[in-house]
Design a protein around this motif. Structure first.
Motif, PDB file in Angstrom:
ATOM      1  N   ASN A 122     -41.239 -26.074  19.807  1.00  0.00           N
ATOM      2  CA  ASN A 122     -42.647 -25.885  19.476  1.00  0.00           C
ATOM      3  C   ASN A 122     -43.369 -25.060  20.537  1.00  0.00           C
ATOM      4  O   ASN A 122     -42.971 -25.051  21.706  1.00  0.00           O
ATOM      5  N   VAL A 170     -47.451 -24.357  21.947  1.00  0.00           N
ATOM      6  CA  VAL A 170     -48.856 -24.742  21.936  1.00  0.00           C
ATOM      7  C   VAL A 170     -49.679 -23.542  22.367  1.00  0.00           C
ATOM      8  O   VAL A 170     -49.392 -22.904  23.391  1.00  0.00           O
ATOM      9  N   GLU A 181     -43.872 -32.254  23.835  1.00  0.00           N
ATOM     10  CA  GLU A 181     -44.987 -31.909  22.950  1.00  0.00           C
ATOM     11  C   GLU A 181     -46.161 -32.860  23.140  1.00  0.00           C
ATOM     12  O   GLU A 181     -47.330 -32.443  23.154  1.00  0.00           O
ATOM     13  N   HIS A 182     -45.860 -34.146  23.263  1.00  0.00           N
ATOM     14  CA  HIS A 182     -46.935 -35.120  23.478  1.00  0.00           C
ATOM     15  C   HIS A 182     -47.682 -34.829  24.781  1.00  0.00           C
ATOM     16  O   HIS A 182     -48.912 -34.929  24.835  1.00  0.00           O
ATOM     17  N   ASP A 224     -45.637 -28.597  11.489  1.00  0.00           N
ATOM     18  CA  ASP A 224     -44.193 -28.794  11.638  1.00  0.00           C
ATOM     19  C   ASP A 224     -43.618 -28.995  10.243  1.00  0.00           C
ATOM     20  O   ASP A 224     -43.524 -30.111   9.748  1.00  0.00           O
ATOM     21  N   MET A 281     -50.528 -26.230  17.641  1.00  0.00           N
ATOM     22  CA  MET A 281     -49.129 -26.438  18.003  1.00  0.00           C
ATOM     23  C   MET A 281     -48.298 -26.141  16.764  1.00  0.00           C
ATOM     24  O   MET A 281     -48.474 -26.768  15.720  1.00  0.00           O
ATOM     25  N   ASP A 313     -52.503 -33.022  11.217  1.00  0.00           N
ATOM     26  CA  ASP A 313     -51.065 -33.128  11.434  1.00  0.00           C
ATOM     27  C   ASP A 313     -50.352 -32.736  10.141  1.00  0.00           C
ATOM     28  O   ASP A 313     -50.173 -33.562   9.241  1.00  0.00           O
ATOM     29  N   LEU A 322     -50.079 -31.868  24.288  1.00  0.00           N
ATOM     30  CA  LEU A 322     -51.253 -32.126  23.448  1.00  0.00           C
ATOM     31  C   LEU A 322     -52.199 -33.163  24.030  1.00  0.00           C
ATOM     32  O   LEU A 322     -53.384 -33.200  23.661  1.00  0.00           O
ATOM     33  N   GLU A 345     -44.149 -22.764   8.203  1.00  0.00           N
ATOM     34  CA  GLU A 345     -45.364 -22.782   9.014  1.00  0.00           C
ATOM     35  C   GLU A 345     -46.265 -21.581   8.741  1.00  0.00           C
ATOM     36  O   GLU A 345     -47.495 -21.715   8.703  1.00  0.00           O
ATOM     37  N   GLU A 389     -44.364 -25.349  15.096  1.00  0.00           N
ATOM     38  CA  GLU A 389     -42.916 -25.410  15.258  1.00  0.00           C
ATOM     39  C   GLU A 389     -42.346 -24.003  15.130  1.00  0.00           C
ATOM     40  O   GLU A 389     -42.661 -23.267  14.189  1.00  0.00           O
ATOM     41  N   LYS A 438     -51.623 -29.229  14.275  1.00  0.00           N
ATOM     42  CA  LYS A 438     -50.179 -29.272  14.497  1.00  0.00           C
ATOM     43  C   LYS A 438     -49.479 -28.976  13.171  1.00  0.00           C
ATOM     44  O   LYS A 438     -49.803 -29.578  12.145  1.00  0.00           O
ATOM     45  N   HIS A 473     -47.114 -38.167  16.273  1.00  0.00           N
ATOM     46  CA  HIS A 473     -48.300 -37.463  16.758  1.00  0.00           C
ATOM     47  C   HIS A 473     -49.577 -38.014  16.137  1.00  0.00           C
ATOM     48  O   HIS A 473     -50.621 -38.089  16.800  1.00  0.00           O
TER      49      HIS A 473
END
Length: 288
Positions: free
Chosen positions: A273, A275, A87-88, A216, A242, A103, A91, A221, A244, A214, A111
């Motif tokens: 996840n 994106v 995920e990192h 999560d 992004m 976030d 992004l 969600e 989840e 993002k 994140h």
């Protein structure tokens, strides 16, 4: 060997340096080649004896870790790197100086801290009080001034809901009571939290547009995203979302179908996840 029931939010970073032994026992407890029942017993023992705190750096970011009660902390201590590596990576190219990163479900800040280091303005939303305290410590330990923490939940309307959390992983908290049974059954406990629609939360923070969003929040969600998108003009849609997806069975609305109708396309995914990027270009946003 360290154990604690009350987080230390005041001692300076470095007070509880994690050594090789602590990393070893948590790496052992994190081994997925062990049978699930054995891994559970090992983790329970290690959690009792080495619950934390431990101060450690991961990928150049500082964290005060409580591996006995947080999954992300366990991963950081056991592996010596940030969790959600995929995920990192997805992004990273979207996070840059001056962008706005929101976030929702910030947990202990993996994140949030990465975005702040990239120069983003960050709004970190974390409704679980214990987790929000740890998030605030980690933000301060890294000296990031561009992070604002909101200690509320994003909901469909203003009000109050029960937030369910499990003591072995305070970062895994949900507003969906059905999720606390079956696959994720455990010692779940509920507490009331204030809910605010995302659009109103952003307006209160002075954010007119979001560049990277993002979300999560363990099966909630859709109830974060759908009301927010419904009230937005096309020119104010986030560039990147992004979301989840590993708890999507608990959604009431198909977020991915809605995003596709609005012009988003999936540009990357992990087991947990997805994106998505807005295909139509728009001016980058920021503070109102």
């Amino acid at each position: 060997m360290t154990a604690t029931l009350v987080p230390d939010l005041t001692s300076p970073f470095g007070t509880y340096r994690a050594g090789g032994w602590e990393r070893f026992v948590w790496k052992l407890a994190d081994r997925h080649d062990l049978a699930a029942s054995l891994r559970k017993r090992v983790r329970a023992l290690v959690s009792r004896l080495w619950a934390g705190p431990f101060d450690a750096e991961a990928d150049g970011l500082r964290f005060r870790l409580y591996p006995g009660s947080n999954y992300d902390d366990r991963k950081i201590l056991a592996k010596g790197r940030l969790p959600e590596r995929g995920e990192h990576a997805l992004l990273a190219r979207h996070l840059r100086e001056g962008c706005v990163f929101v976030d929702v479900g910030a947990n202990v800040g993996s994140h949030t801290l990465a975005a702040a280091r990239a120069g983003a303005r960050v709004l970190a939303v974390e409704a679980n009080p214990a987790t929000a305290d740890r998030l605030a410590f980690n933000v301060a330990a890294n000296g990031f001034a561009g992070v604002e923490i909101v200690r509320k939940a994003v909901g469909e309307r203003h009000g109050e809901m029960a937030l369910w959390s499990e003591p072995s992983n305070c970062g895994f908290a949900t507003l969906v009571p059905e999720l606390t049974t079956g696959e994720w059954a455990g010692d779940w406990r509920a507490r009331p939290v204030t809910t605010v629609p995302l659009a109103d939360m952003l307006a209160e923070a002075g954010i007119a547009r979001v560049d990277v969003l993002k979300i999560d929040v363990e099966g909630f969600e859709d109830r974060v995203l759908v009301p927010y998108l419904a009230g937005l003009e096309a020119t104010r849609l986030p560039r990147v979302v992004m979301i989840e997806t590993n708890c999507r069975a608990h959604w009431e609305h198909d977020c991915l179908a809605l995003l596709a109708r609005l012009g988003y396309r999936a540009t990357g995914a992990t087991d947990d996840n997805t994106v998505l990027e807005l295909e139509a270009s728009r001016p980058e946003g920021g503070r109102a």
